[in-house]
Scaffold this motif. Sequence first.
Motif, mmCIF file in Angstrom:
data_model
loop_
_atom_site.group_PDB
_atom_site.id
_atom_site.type_symbol
_atom_site.label_atom_id
_atom_site.label_comp_id
_atom_site.label_asym_id
_atom_site.label_seq_id
_atom_site.Cartn_x
_atom_site.Cartn_y
_atom_site.Cartn_z
ATOM 1 N N PHE A 1 62.624 36.792 54.651
ATOM 2 C CA PHE A 1 63.975 36.812 54.097
ATOM 3 C C PHE A 1 64.666 35.454 54.184
ATOM 4 O O PHE A 1 65.640 35.217 53.471
ATOM 5 N N GLU A 2 64.140 34.573 55.030
ATOM 6 C CA GLU A 2 64.713 33.230 55.145
ATOM 7 C C GLU A 2 64.055 32.221 54.204
ATOM 8 O O GLU A 2 64.465 31.065 54.156
ATOM 9 N N LEU A 3 63.051 32.644 53.449
ATOM 10 C CA LEU A 3 62.376 31.743 52.510
ATOM 11 C C LEU A 3 63.346 31.235 51.445
ATOM 12 O O LEU A 3 64.302 31.929 51.076
ATOM 13 N N PRO A 4 63.083 30.027 50.894
ATOM 14 C CA PRO A 4 63.876 29.548 49.759
ATOM 15 C C PRO A 4 63.740 30.496 48.567
ATOM 16 O O PRO A 4 62.735 31.201 48.430
ATOM 17 N N ALA A 5 64.732 30.501 47.713
ATOM 18 C CA ALA A 5 64.754 31.411 46.564
ATOM 19 C C ALA A 5 63.510 31.272 45.701
ATOM 20 O O ALA A 5 62.958 32.278 45.226
ATOM 21 N N GLU A 6 63.039 30.042 45.501
ATOM 22 C CA GLU A 6 61.881 29.849 44.623
ATOM 23 C C GLU A 6 60.611 30.487 45.183
ATOM 24 O O GLU A 6 59.709 30.858 44.438
ATOM 25 N N ASP A 7 60.536 30.631 46.508
ATOM 26 C CA ASP A 7 59.362 31.254 47.113
ATOM 27 C C ASP A 7 59.412 32.773 47.044
ATOM 28 O O ASP A 7 58.384 33.443 47.213
ATOM 29 N N LYS A 8 60.591 33.342 46.818
ATOM 30 C CA LYS A 8 60.726 34.796 46.722
ATOM 31 C C LYS A 8 60.880 35.270 45.280
ATOM 32 O O LYS A 8 60.841 36.475 45.016
ATOM 33 N N ALA A 9 61.041 34.331 44.362
ATOM 34 C CA ALA A 9 61.330 34.692 42.965
ATOM 35 C C ALA A 9 60.218 35.517 42.338
ATOM 36 O O ALA A 9 60.467 36.412 41.526
ATOM 37 N N GLY A 10 58.974 35.232 42.704
ATOM 38 C CA GLY A 10 57.860 35.974 42.118
ATOM 39 C C GLY A 10 57.790 37.410 42.586
ATOM 40 O O GLY A 10 57.132 38.240 41.957
ATOM 41 N N ILE A 11 58.460 37.730 43.695
ATOM 42 C CA ILE A 11 58.451 39.084 44.244
ATOM 43 C C ILE A 11 59.664 39.886 43.773
ATOM 44 O O ILE A 11 59.622 41.105 43.665
ATOM 45 N N TYR A 12 60.764 39.190 43.452
ATOM 46 C CA TYR A 12 61.986 39.887 43.040
ATOM 47 C C TYR A 12 61.759 40.612 41.716
ATOM 48 O O TYR A 12 61.197 40.065 40.762
ATOM 49 N N SER A 13 62.195 41.856 41.644
ATOM 50 C CA SER A 13 62.047 42.623 40.402
ATOM 51 C C SER A 13 63.011 43.794 40.396
ATOM 52 O O SER A 13 63.291 44.401 41.426
ATOM 53 N N GLU A 14 63.507 44.122 39.211
ATOM 54 C CA GLU A 14 64.342 45.307 39.020
ATOM 55 C C GLU A 14 63.574 46.406 38.295
ATOM 56 O O GLU A 14 64.153 47.402 37.872
ATOM 57 N N ASP A 15 62.254 46.202 38.180
ATOM 58 C CA ASP A 15 61.370 47.190 37.564
ATOM 59 C C ASP A 15 60.996 48.229 38.611
ATOM 60 O O ASP A 15 60.286 47.936 39.584
ATOM 61 N N LEU A 16 61.467 49.458 38.442
ATOM 62 C CA LEU A 16 61.242 50.503 39.428
ATOM 63 C C LEU A 16 59.765 50.853 39.583
ATOM 64 O O LEU A 16 59.358 51.425 40.604
ATOM 65 N N LYS A 17 58.951 50.549 38.574
ATOM 66 C CA LYS A 17 57.531 50.900 38.620
ATOM 67 C C LYS A 17 56.686 49.839 39.311
ATOM 68 O O LYS A 17 55.501 50.055 39.550
ATOM 69 N N ARG A 18 57.289 48.699 39.611
ATOM 70 C CA ARG A 18 56.521 47.646 40.267
ATOM 71 C C ARG A 18 56.306 48.023 41.738
ATOM 72 O O ARG A 18 57.270 48.252 42.466
ATOM 73 N N PRO A 19 55.064 48.090 42.211
ATOM 74 C CA PRO A 19 54.804 48.601 43.564
ATOM 75 C C PRO A 19 55.271 47.697 44.692
ATOM 76 O O PRO A 19 55.660 48.179 45.750
ATOM 77 N N CYS A 20 55.220 46.377 44.480
ATOM 78 C CA CYS A 20 55.693 45.448 45.503
ATOM 79 C C CYS A 20 56.845 44.653 44.919
ATOM 80 O O CYS A 20 56.666 43.905 43.961
ATOM 81 N N ARG A 21 58.035 44.832 45.492
ATOM 82 C CA ARG A 21 59.169 44.126 44.914
ATOM 83 C C ARG A 21 60.290 43.923 45.914
ATOM 84 O O ARG A 21 60.490 44.706 46.843
ATOM 85 N N LEU A 22 61.001 42.838 45.704
ATOM 86 C CA LEU A 22 62.209 42.507 46.444
ATOM 87 C C LEU A 22 63.398 42.877 45.565
ATOM 88 O O LEU A 22 63.403 42.581 44.369
ATOM 89 N N TYR A 23 64.389 43.540 46.137
ATOM 90 C CA TYR A 23 65.567 43.930 45.370
ATOM 91 C C TYR A 23 66.760 43.995 46.316
ATOM 92 O O TYR A 23 66.619 43.775 47.525
ATOM 93 N N THR A 24 67.926 44.308 45.785
ATOM 94 C CA THR A 24 69.115 44.407 46.619
ATOM 95 C C THR A 24 69.779 45.773 46.468
ATOM 96 O O THR A 24 69.633 46.430 45.435
ATOM 97 N N SER A 25 70.462 46.200 47.508
ATOM 98 C CA SER A 25 71.186 47.462 47.555
ATOM 99 C C SER A 25 70.248 48.656 47.430
ATOM 100 O O SER A 25 69.748 49.169 48.413
ATOM 101 N N SER A 26 69.968 49.110 46.211
ATOM 102 C CA SER A 26 69.101 50.258 45.985
ATOM 103 C C SER A 26 68.347 50.054 44.677
ATOM 104 O O SER A 26 68.651 49.132 43.915
ATOM 105 N N PRO A 27 67.362 50.915 44.391
ATOM 106 C CA PRO A 27 66.655 50.793 43.106
ATOM 107 C C PRO A 27 67.564 50.987 41.898
ATOM 108 O O PRO A 27 67.181 50.662 40.782
ATOM 109 N N ASN A 28 68.770 51.513 42.121
ATOM 110 C CA ASN A 28 69.684 51.794 41.008
ATOM 111 C C ASN A 28 70.886 50.855 41.009
ATOM 112 O O ASN A 28 72.002 51.265 40.714
ATOM 113 N N PHE A 29 70.663 49.586 41.332
ATOM 114 C CA PHE A 29 71.756 48.632 41.489
ATOM 115 C C PHE A 29 72.694 48.604 40.282
ATOM 116 O O PHE A 29 73.919 48.593 40.427
#
Length: 368
Positions: A118-146
Amino acid sequence: MNPLYCYESLHHNYPKQIKDLKNLNIQEMEKLVSSWFNNKTLPQSYIFPPETRPGNHVIPRCNTIPVVDLSKALAYERTAVVQQILEASHEFGFFQVINHGVSENLVNDTMNVFKEFFELPAEDKAGIYSEDLKRPCRLYTSSPNFNSEKVHLWRDSLRHPCHPLKECIKIWPPKPTRYREIVAAYSIEAKKLGLRILGLLSEGLGLGSGFFGNKLSESTVLSLNHYPPCPDPSLTLGVSKHCDPNLLTILLQGDVYGLQVLKDGEWIGVEPLHNAFVVNIGHQLEIISNNKLKSAEHRAVTNSKVARTTAAFFISPSDDCIIEPAKSLIGTDESPVYRAFEFKEFLVNYIYMEGNFEKSVEPFKLHG
């Protein structure tokens, strides 16, 4: 148009497409609480209604959630430990375990690598961030229904499957560089611990050894939650009130307080213990036990001073596993409370009902 030209054009522009996607993700990642929380007042979109916000009242802590010493289950006190786990699972739906057999070094390394992620720079986490609920591995905020939720949760989350390990590890975050090695070792030990606890529960219920093996405990998912310091913890929540839809949850909550369990209409705080795990009963165990075990509602509160990072290891049935009350638990003077169903049917309803305690289980109850 020449198909070969199309292919060559796509191939030639592929690095640019990846770069554009990464840049888009970095922009989307501005939604992450951890990217903007410093020196900010609490936004209106994070303020919960008065009836659901935690407020400033003091929550009783530490002396009411049972603590189970699992080392005693290896000796002559095994029967007493089994009974303690059963009683805790019936009365609270929660307990903590100590002397559980998971290496303290591994627990510490795991928590450290979670914090490093969670302390990584944004560019290192960008490939993991996703709002696609079907993506099995993803970083997101709040809940899947943001984008559709009325109020946001004060948390960022990373979620990914852990079974089958050899396949799942390929989609885990590549950074920190030791993430995959350490988390793989941790997920193996967490699963062993979960199966051990399920074995003790099975023994106590009289279901026989191995009852919770195979499809009933096949799926494992790791959910990391990161709660930055909050400007006003009395108005918001890290996780709202809910029950877990799975079989059993093994929580590594670290050394910062935040977990609360609802019992008899009152919130009880779960004090962090050194090198301990919090265990809670999921909906499926409540159903299989025909309500002899309890799936308790719980939530996470925030604090204004330090960040809190936790890791929930969810053990669940396979999607096509048939769930129903164990027939051996139905006495001559009682009836099954629930009908048989596939686990995926329950999950669909749970998600649709947004985890509501009563509405999640109501369609599966037998009436009359």
